[in-house]
Every structure is written in C-alpha cells, then in structure tokens.
Design a protein around this motif. Structure first.
Motif, PDB file in Angstrom:
ATOM      1  N   THR A   8      12.990  -8.052  19.282  1.00 47.79           N
ATOM      2  CA  THR A   8      13.030  -9.249  18.424  1.00 47.79           C
ATOM      3  C   THR A   8      12.462  -8.944  17.055  1.00 47.79           C
ATOM      4  O   THR A   8      11.870  -7.894  16.817  1.00 47.79           O
ATOM      5  CB  THR A   8      12.273 -10.418  19.077  1.00 47.79           C
ATOM      6  N   LYS A   9      12.669  -9.893  16.159  1.00 50.74           N
ATOM      7  CA  LYS A   9      12.212  -9.732  14.786  1.00 50.74           C
ATOM      8  C   LYS A   9      11.707 -11.070  14.265  1.00 50.74           C
ATOM      9  O   LYS A   9      12.204 -12.125  14.690  1.00 50.74           O
ATOM     10  CB  LYS A   9      13.393  -9.256  13.923  1.00 50.74           C
ATOM     11  N   SER A  63       8.662  -5.817  19.165  1.00 53.52           N
ATOM     12  CA  SER A  63       9.065  -6.053  17.790  1.00 53.52           C
ATOM     13  C   SER A  63       8.462  -4.991  16.889  1.00 53.52           C
ATOM     14  O   SER A  63       7.521  -4.290  17.277  1.00 53.52           O
ATOM     15  CB  SER A  63       8.619  -7.441  17.330  1.00 53.52           C
TER      16      SER A  63
END
Lengths: 554, 305
Positions: B7-8, B61
């Motif tokens: 994810t970001k 992340s």
C-alpha cells in the motif's frame, strides 16, 4: 444430499424471543447460530414499548442477561392509566391493579437500543459454543430433505442444516408460512400499530408527568378519538422520548378505509395531550407493525418437525383490552423452546423437541394467557351484531347512563377494567373499544379545557425521515384491481389516498371503452409491516439482509 | 497461507479534505495523507483468503516514518496481522521503478516467502498502476525469489490449497462487461480491481470474519495508542510493527530513491477548477432594495411547502 454447513441449533431473528432462546441454548453449551436480517438487531423491530417481567414467567430478560434493565431498557413504568374519551370529556381510570398483577417489573423499551444490546451479549455467548450471531443475513425459507424440514435457505449464504430451528422471525415470519403453520389471510386475526417516538428532554418529562428520573408512566386512550375504528392509543415515557401510538383491529381499519397515520394524529392532537406536549412536538421516528391477535391465532402447536416457532411468529401476542403483552411471552417461549431442545437431546431424540415445547407452553400457562377459554366461550354471543345493537341501545338510553353512573359510583367499572377475568372475554367489537369508553367519558368525564396546538409531520416527511437501503422490490402485486388490493391504499401506514409518495396508489386507467380503477405499488417507502400481505393480493417477502427500512428507535 | 498486501499513502482527495491553492496545485501540507483507497480492495482480498484458508496477512508500505499511520489505518479499516514499513531518506522521491526495486527487496527480506502478494489498482495520486506489475518484474529477475505469476484486475478469487492454485475472475480490458477466469499455481501476484467483492457464503466464514474484524480493530487501537505515546518508546517497540531502512535491506543507494528513478516528469497540469454550478449575486445587508429582492426570492420556500 449434498453436505451442508451444519449447526446444532439455528435461531432465526434476534428480537427478545430469539435472544432468550439463543442465550438459553448457549447456557446449555448447545452450538447455536443466530441469524438476523437487520443491519443491526432491532433495526427491523417495532413495539409499543412496554416489556413486562412477570412473576410467574420461567424466563425473563433480566435473569438471562445481567444488567439488562439498567443498560438496555428505558424507564420502569409504575403508573398505568386509561382515559375514556368523548370529545373533550375524559374519564380516567387507574389501572394500577391490572398493571401490577403478576408483575415483577415493567419497563418502557425502544427496540433498536434494546435488541442491539441483547445481540452483543448473544453473540458473545453463542460464539463460545462454536456458533455466533450474524446480522445482514436473511433466511428466506425452509430446507427440506424428503419432505422433512432439515434446515434453512438464505439470500446471502448457502443452505444451512440444524438439529433444531427456532423461528423467532417476527410477525411476518416467512418460516412459519413456509411450514404452513401460519397464514396471513384474515384481517380479523391482526392488529396494526403505528407509533411516533417524540423527543422530550428528561427533565421536561419528569416535570410534566410528575415523576423522577427512574420512574415512568403509561397512559392508554379509548373512546371517540378514532372515528369509530376499533382500537386504542397509548403513551409511554422513555428516558428522553415518549412513545405515542395507536393500535387497531386490521379488519376495522380495512372496513372503515381508515388512514392509520391520521388516526395517530387524532391522538397526538387531542386536547388531553396538551398537558404533556404544551405546544412542543418533535417527532424522531414514525413506525408501524402488525400485531397478531393471540386470542385467535396463537398457535396451540407451534412446531413442525425440527421447526419451533417463538413469539410473534407463533402469534404469541396478548392484547386483551388494556393488557398488552408480547415481548415477555416471546422471551418465555424462547426459553422454553431452548429448554425443550436440550431435554430432547438429553433423551437422545432431538426430534421430540417440538412436542416437549408444546407441552411446556401449556404447563407454564403461556397458552392460557394467550388464548383464554373465556374469550372463545363468550365470543359467539358477545360479537354478534344483534347483541351489540341491543347493547348500544341500552347504553344510549337514560337507563343505561344511570347504570353507568351507578357502576361508576361504586367503582365497578374501574374494578372490571382491572380484572383479568373480565378483560379476557372482552369482545372485539366497536362497543367495547369505542362505544362503552365514549359513554363512560360522556357520562362520567371531566372536560379538558386545554388546546392542543401541535402539528405532527405530514406523511411524506415521516417517510422522508426514515432510513432506507433500497433494494429490488420485495413485494409483488398479484392482482392490481381495486377490488382485490385497493384497501392497501388506505390501510398501509405509509400510503394514503391522494398521496403520491407512498407504497400504494390508486390509479384510473382507460380500458376498451371504459375506465378502470387499479392499484399501483412502489415498495421504496415500505416499512415491512405486512399489512398489505393481509389486506391486498400480494406476493410478500422481506428484503434481503441489511436492505429496506432501518429503524433507529424501534 | 501467507499474504502480503502493498500500500501507499496518498493525499485524501475526498471533498472537504483536499486543499488546492489558487493555481490549482495540491497543497500537500494542508491535505491529510490516507491509505490509497484502491489498496483496501487488495487488503479485503487478502482478508478473504485468511478467513477461508487461514494464515497471516501482512501490510507493507514504503514511505516516511509517519506512514506508520497509513498502515494503522489499513489494520483498523480492513485487517492486518502485522505491519512493515520500508523507510529511509535514501528512498525518498522514488518513481515507480525505484519503488518496485525497494519493495521487492522488502518482500525478499521477510522471513518466509509470501504465497500471495496483493496490490491495489493504481494510486490516487500517481495513477500509473505500474508499481504492482513492476514489483512482480523485480521479483522475477530476483534469483532468490520464486516466480509470482501476475494476475491483474481481479474481482474475485479463491485459493485451493490442496491443489496449490488460485482461481480468479478478472476484468478483461478493465471492463465489467467482459470477465475471464484465470487460474495459476501458487505463489502468485494479484492486483485487485476496485470492483473486487469479497464473498462469504458460509456462516462459519462470516463468523470468523467478524472475529478477525474485532481483533484487528483492537490491535489497531493498541498501535494508535503506541504511536500517540510521546515517551521514549520507539515506534518499532510494538512487536507487530517492523521498519527496515536502506542498510537493513542492503540496497545500493544508486538504485533507489531519486537517484534510482529514471522517470522524468515533463510537466504538471494544474487541476482545472470546476465551474461553479450556480450563479451568485452579492447583496450587502444595508442594501435595502437588494434585501427586499432576496426576501421575495426566498419567501415561497419559507412557507414550508
């Protein structure tokens, strides 16, 4: 047969009946799965709002769920009055005796808060058995194997089998109908209730009702408030709201083509209520539900195979004059159904659960309360129209009013209102609901001089204030002729004549050389009360899990 | 079954959250950072796998230490057993290529190789949709790692552990009107489409889902408390949070961050302002005539009809 997911016990619906059944099963270590179609337990539930804990009851919510009354209920209700209304003339009787008879406690409740609280505990308890509670799941029918009921089918899940299925899925139980145990053919078997939850500051409630924080009052209303429709009204005090509602025989609503929301408004705007509203009125929620008349439809043998019916699903709602008890009987029935299964299991024959349940209902006197023999014995005479005509004539005569006055003087009327024996045989006629109370008010009453200036919201605002997650239509109109289904236009609590925003509408269409009155249906504002299933020709199902109306008060 | 979800953090583009200056440039400082919304579909796909097959879901992340909050958000809103943050100044200003390089190294660094790696369909800020597939390519050229067949635009999936395969439904051309079924051996790399819908047709699964949701919310609030604690404690003292820097990953600084990014941004177009929907006319309170017009305008609506 394909292998299905299996649980020992399945409970459908997490109202008080389902919760009591599930808790009792869990206490016995029975692996129990509870399925609730609302997005939260209580989001599909409405009740007038008085929950009794009876001394004679084998199961009550406060014993099954510690702290229930403190955390999930509203105010304990100690005072109980009935107002006999004739115009501005009102005669009030204190129903203290009948209210406190066999009563350990009595609390006003709001179902969203109450059922949701119960559901949290039920999930915790049943999870430990390997089951648990799921919301947003709609059971849509029975699963059969070789004609035997073995489980349920669902909208959201694959079929599930169980050793026992306790259907506590409410007044419109799809399982009870699937099993052929209940039908919704005859309006005479039902009441319809509508209710407004009205905002009121706790201190204002205390002041206007003359009570303390931990006290509550119940008021009933009968007489000429309701345009001759058979039924009455109620007002209960909650913590920060009032529950004000009306309940009528559905056959009477149908015959008179009455608009339920207008009858509710008749009560809300009656001068008698000014002492409490004093010109202020903020409605939080409008709600409606069908109520089974247990005198006629409480099923004496509410089981079939592995299926046991509990609460409204089995018609277990006692409404005899001012005695209005439903939830407590559902709790008892739920507990007894669970107990019956456990006993049957111990004996090594779970199929005996239904028979045992039936016997327990009988032995615990539940059925006697729900279906008094006195009512059945006297009904043929007391509900005949000739007898009623004569009764009317006598009441209207000078002799009749002298009699009433005399009876009033000696407190006989108040006494008979407080007698479960007399109440158990009250006939379902206009005379008992409207004429007698009206004459009592007229002859004995005092005049109310206040003016009630409140303006309840219009129907479209009431609908607009409700929360809906609209899905595909869940009701189909089978016969759209006015003859077959026209009654729904008025009887549906969210429809009205000349009102375009409701479920049912009357339309005139041109046919070959003529005009025809037909009915059209839009299920968007449906509150899932089931009225139209009885008074119109429909194919009626509930919306899928989590869809449809979501009550915040209940 | 071990799943890792990538994810970001992105600017919160929801109305009322996002802030643009007069020229239409994003005001980064005034706009909160949130977990990339598309990645939540990937996380839901991983959760579904855990509910049905058991195992562990990790959320990973790359970004500044503050991105611990992004991971916490994913843990709270969907699910995570543990959290990994790849964080180092050297990693800053990376393009999708350098990011993929770093992330694939992070995946390699994990104690066991994931059976499933999940990514979301493109980020709300970059919108390239490259990082997922490029990460898969970096794994492909990495001799230490197994092959991860890539399936994109996945809208439904089911793992068959006995057969060691994952079966998916995916959108062809990203269009809902055409769906194909793709099966591949594990391990695999899945890019979840925003149309992804978890399905739970068994009560047992829904009950487990409910348990997991309760657990992860409990964990997330524990982590949030830990992050909010201003005392001497380090973020990484929380045992389900791991942070790796450039040295931990043994990455050549020339291949990561700005230095490792071949992408050149040729220009940025400001987001055009939406035309106002209504015509407004300004009336001052002391303008009697104007106020009368206002009154006349609103009167019909004030009557309550």
């Amino acid at each position: 047969m394909t292998k299905h997911e299996h649980y020992e016990a399945l409970v459908v619906g997490c109202g008080p009946g389902g919760a009591a059944a599930a808790a009792t099963l869990a206490n016995q270590g029975v692996e129990t799965l509870v399925l609730e179609r609302g997005t939260d337990a209580g989001s599909k539930n409405v009740s007038g709002g008085l929950l009794y804990g009876e001394k004679s009851a084998p199961y009550t919510l406060d014993t099954l769920f510690p702290n229930f009354r403190e955390e999930a209920a509203e105010r304990p209700v100690g005072e109980y009055y009935i107002h006999n209304v004739a115009g501005r003339q009102v005669k009030t009787f204190d129903l203290h005796d009948i209210h406190h008879r066999d009563t350990e406690w009595c609390d006003a409740v709001l179902r969203r808060k109450m059922d949701s609280w119960l559901a949290d505990r039920v999930h915790e308890m049943t999870r430990e058995t390997g089951g648990g509670l799921l919301t947003n799941v709609r059971v849509n029918g029975l699963l059969r194997d070789g004609g035997e009921i073995v489980g349920v089918t669902l909208d959201e899940l694959d079929p599930i089998t169980a050793d026992v299925i306790i259907a506590a899925d409410g007044v419109n139980s799809e399982l009870a109908r699937d099993a052929g145990l209940m039908d919704w053919e005859d309006p005479e078997d039902w009441f319809q209730g509508v209710k407004a939850v009205v905002e009121m500051d706790p201190e204002v409630i205390n002041e206007r009702f003359g009570i303390d924080d931990d006290e509550g009052v119940a008021h009933l209303f009968s007489g000429d408030l309701f345009d001759g429709v058979r039924g009455g009204g109620f007002l209960y005090t909650n913590d920060q709201t009032l529950s004000v509602g009306t309940v009528f025989h559905l056959d009477s609503i149908s015959e008179e083509q009455a608009e339920p929301h207008e009858l509710l408004d008749n009560l809300l705007t009656h001068p008698l209520l000014d002492q409490w509203f004093q010109g202020e009125y903020e409605e939080r929620e409008y709600a409606a539900k069908l109520v089974p008349d247990s005198k006629k439809v409480a099923h004496p043998s509410p089981h079939r195979g592995r299926l046991l019916l509990v609460g409204d699903a089995a018609g277990q709602m006692q409404a005899q004059g001012p005695i209005i008890k439903g939830m407590n009987h559902a709790v008892t029935a739920g507990g007894l159904a669970a107990e019956a299964f456990q006993e049957a299991k111990t004996r090594g024959d779970t199929n005996a659960a239904g028979e045992l349940y039936e016997r327990k209902l009988e032995e615990e006197g539940v059925l006697a309360k729900l279906r008094p023999k006195r009512y059945r014995a006297t009904r043929a005479v007391s509900e005949s129209s000739i007898v009623n005509k004569v009764g009317n004539a006598v009441l209207d005569s000078p002799v009749g009013s002298v009699g009433l006055k005399a009876a009033g003087k000696f407190g006989l009327l108040e006494k008979s209102f407080n007698s479960p024996f007399v109440l158990g045989m009250i006939p379902d006629t206009k005379m008992s609901y409207a004429v007698i109370p009206e004459r009592i008010g007229e002859v004995m009453g005092t005049r109310v001089t206040d003016d009630n200036t409140v303006e309840p919201p219009e129907l479209d605002d009431r609908i607009g204030d409700l929360t809906y997650d609209v899905d595909d239509p869940h009701i189909e109109l089978q016969d759209n002729s006015f003859e077959a289904s026209g009654t729904a236009v008025t009887a549906c609590p969210v429809s009205a004549e000349d009102f375009g925003g409701g479920c049912y509408r009357e339309e005139t269409i041109k046919t070959n050389g003529g005009q025809e009155k037909v009915v059209s249906l839009d299920t968007q504002p449906c509150v899932e009360c089931g009225t139209c299933a009885v008074v119109a020709d429909t194919h009626w199902e509930h919306p899928s899990g989590g869809k449809g109306v979501e009550y915040k008060q209940g | 079954m071990r799943s890792v979800v990538l994810t970001k953090g992105v600017p919160d583009f929801r109305e009322g959250q996002v802030s643009f200056d007069e020229d239409g440039h994003l005001e980064r400082g005034k706009t909160p950072t949130v977990m990339n919304p598309n990645d939540k579909y990937a996380l839901r796909a991983a959760l579904q796998t855990k509910v049905r097959q058991g195992g562990q879901v990790s959320l990973m992340s790359m970004g500044p230490p503050g991105y611990a909050e992004i991971l916490q958000e994913g843990m709270e809103d969907v699910y995570a057993d543990d959290l990994y943050l790849l964080s180092d100044r050297e990693m800053g200003a990376a393009d999708t290529w350098a990011t993929a390089m770093t992330v694939s190294t992070g995946l390699e660094q994990m104690e066991e190789n994931p059976d499933l790696i999940f990514a979301g369909f493109k980020t709300a800020d970059g919108e390239t949709g490259h990082t997922g597939p490029q990460t898969e390519w970096c794994l492909h050229i990495n001799d230490e790692m197994p092959e991860y067949p890539l399936i994109t635009h996945v809208i439904a999936l089911d793992v068959d552990q006995d057969e060691g395969v994952v079966r998916t439904k995916r959108l062809v051309e990203g269009d809902i009107s055409e769906i194909e079924t793709v099966e591949t051996e594990l391990p695999a790399f899945i890019v979840a489409d925003p149309e992804f819908e978890p399905t739970y047709r068994k009560a047992e699964h829904r009950l487990r889902h409910k348990d997991f949701r309760e657990e992860t919310q409990q964990r997330a609030s524990e982590f949030a408390e830990h992050l909010a604690d201003d005392s001497e404690k380090e973020m990484t003292d929380w045992d389900r949070f791991t942070m790796w820097n450039q040295e931990d990953l043994n990455l050549d600084p020339d291949f990561i961050g700005l230095d490792g990014s071949p992408t050149i941004v040729s220009g940025v177009d400001p987001i055009p302002k939406a035309p106002s929907e209504r015509e407004a006319q300004l009336v001052e309170p002391d303008d009697t005539e104007g106020m009368e017009d206002v009154l006349e305008e609103i009167q019909p609506y004030a009557a309550g009809d």
